[in-house]
Design an enzyme around this catalytic site. Sequence first.
Site, PDB file in Angstrom:
ATOM      1  N   LYS A  52      13.058   6.683   3.741  1.00  0.00           N
ATOM      2  CA  LYS A  52      12.514   6.124   2.494  1.00  0.00           C
ATOM      3  C   LYS A  52      12.741   7.097   1.330  1.00  0.00           C
ATOM      4  O   LYS A  52      13.131   6.698   0.232  1.00  0.00           O
ATOM      5  CB  LYS A  52      11.022   5.811   2.672  1.00  0.00           C
ATOM      6  N   GLN A  96       2.184   6.214   5.781  1.00  0.00           N
ATOM      7  CA  GLN A  96       2.951   5.770   6.947  1.00  0.00           C
ATOM      8  C   GLN A  96       2.015   5.520   8.132  1.00  0.00           C
ATOM      9  O   GLN A  96       1.149   6.343   8.437  1.00  0.00           O
ATOM     10  CB  GLN A  96       4.017   6.832   7.300  1.00  0.00           C
ATOM     11  N   ASP A 119       3.410  -1.017  -0.210  1.00  0.00           N
ATOM     12  CA  ASP A 119       3.614  -1.567   1.134  1.00  0.00           C
ATOM     13  C   ASP A 119       3.031  -2.974   1.232  1.00  0.00           C
ATOM     14  O   ASP A 119       3.307  -3.685   2.207  1.00  0.00           O
ATOM     15  CB  ASP A 119       2.895  -0.684   2.173  1.00  0.00           C
TER      16      ASP A 119
HETATM   17  N1  GUN Z   1       4.844   1.694  10.085  1.00  0.00           N
HETATM   18  C1  GUN Z   1       5.729   0.761  10.523  1.00  0.00           C
HETATM   19  N2  GUN Z   1       6.206   0.047   9.497  1.00  0.00           N
HETATM   20  C2  GUN Z   1       5.628   0.532   8.375  1.00  0.00           C
HETATM   21  C3  GUN Z   1       5.744   0.198   6.994  1.00  0.00           C
HETATM   22  O1  GUN Z   1       6.461  -0.714   6.575  1.00  0.00           O
HETATM   23  N3  GUN Z   1       4.981   0.942   6.152  1.00  0.00           N
HETATM   24  C4  GUN Z   1       4.159   1.933   6.584  1.00  0.00           C
HETATM   25  N4  GUN Z   1       3.436   2.577   5.674  1.00  0.00           N
HETATM   26  N5  GUN Z   1       4.027   2.259   7.854  1.00  0.00           N
HETATM   27  C5  GUN Z   1       4.770   1.560   8.747  1.00  0.00           C
END
Ligand code: GUN
Length: 295
Positions: A52, A96, A119
Amino acid sequence: MQLLDGLATAALVRQSIAREVQSMVASGKRPPHLAAVLVGDDPASRSYVTGKIKACEEVGFLSSLIAFPSTISEQTILETIDDLNQRSDVDGFIVQLPLPQHIDATKVLLRLNPEKDVDGFHPVNVGKMCLGLDGFLPATPNGILRLLEQYHIETTGKHCVVVGRSAIVGLPMSILMQRQHYPGNATVTIAHSKTQSLRDITRQADILIVAVGRPGTITGDMVKDGAVVIDVGVSRVEDATKKSGFRLTGDVVFEEVAPKSSYITPVPGGVGPMTIASLLLNTLQAALNHQKSSA
Ligand code: GUN
């Protein structure tokens, strides 16, 4: 069978974002800024967050990685969120998941300012999604919608079966696929770990979206000829032939299912890159909203 190329589609999305950032900067504005909070040392989570941050750099965004050891207290995480919520130099941020057991993920998500929740996990954004109001859509389901759109895949009136009911993928995906506009208007069935006769249900799918995180979940006999198959799973399986010692695999047995499908996403290179592209789009939107409200 045609591959739904998430790498190529995500690259197109990033190019258009990069152009928008260039014109933002040319007009004297600060580039969008995404912050990511990472707790613990799970290699998969670290690799997602690194991806990311790298994508932010590619499109000209500012980014910050705030990493904590797994022993960090819940209070410190909540204080970090309070700080990110009020910082005017941060447009959006993510925490995350998963978080260590001793940290209450719901409490953490409820603490996010929904306007910075890129998110789309805060209940305000989930509620807006359900009602079709403007808000941040969760990145993985939104990335899948964009992939369907890119390949002009018909969804209206189709039977879409979503396997998995997680708050991050399965549940929002099922809601988005039945929205009253393209890509949507599908008849949606959600299957999950308690579903009986899963094969009878998946065989009815015109569009099959699988998000359970278990390799081998969908075999060739579970798929109708000509189905569109979206594999969201990403699991690490041991592979001594790889330098890393593992390879990534989806929930779908690709060799069996690909010959029967009209379109299918590969793993890796399908849904994963689209998730990141969608996060960038949400961050750009957060920055534009922020600029508008502070103008
Ligand atoms: N863990 C698995 N997928 C995601 C996501 O799209 N965002 C976040 N913050 N954690 C995750």
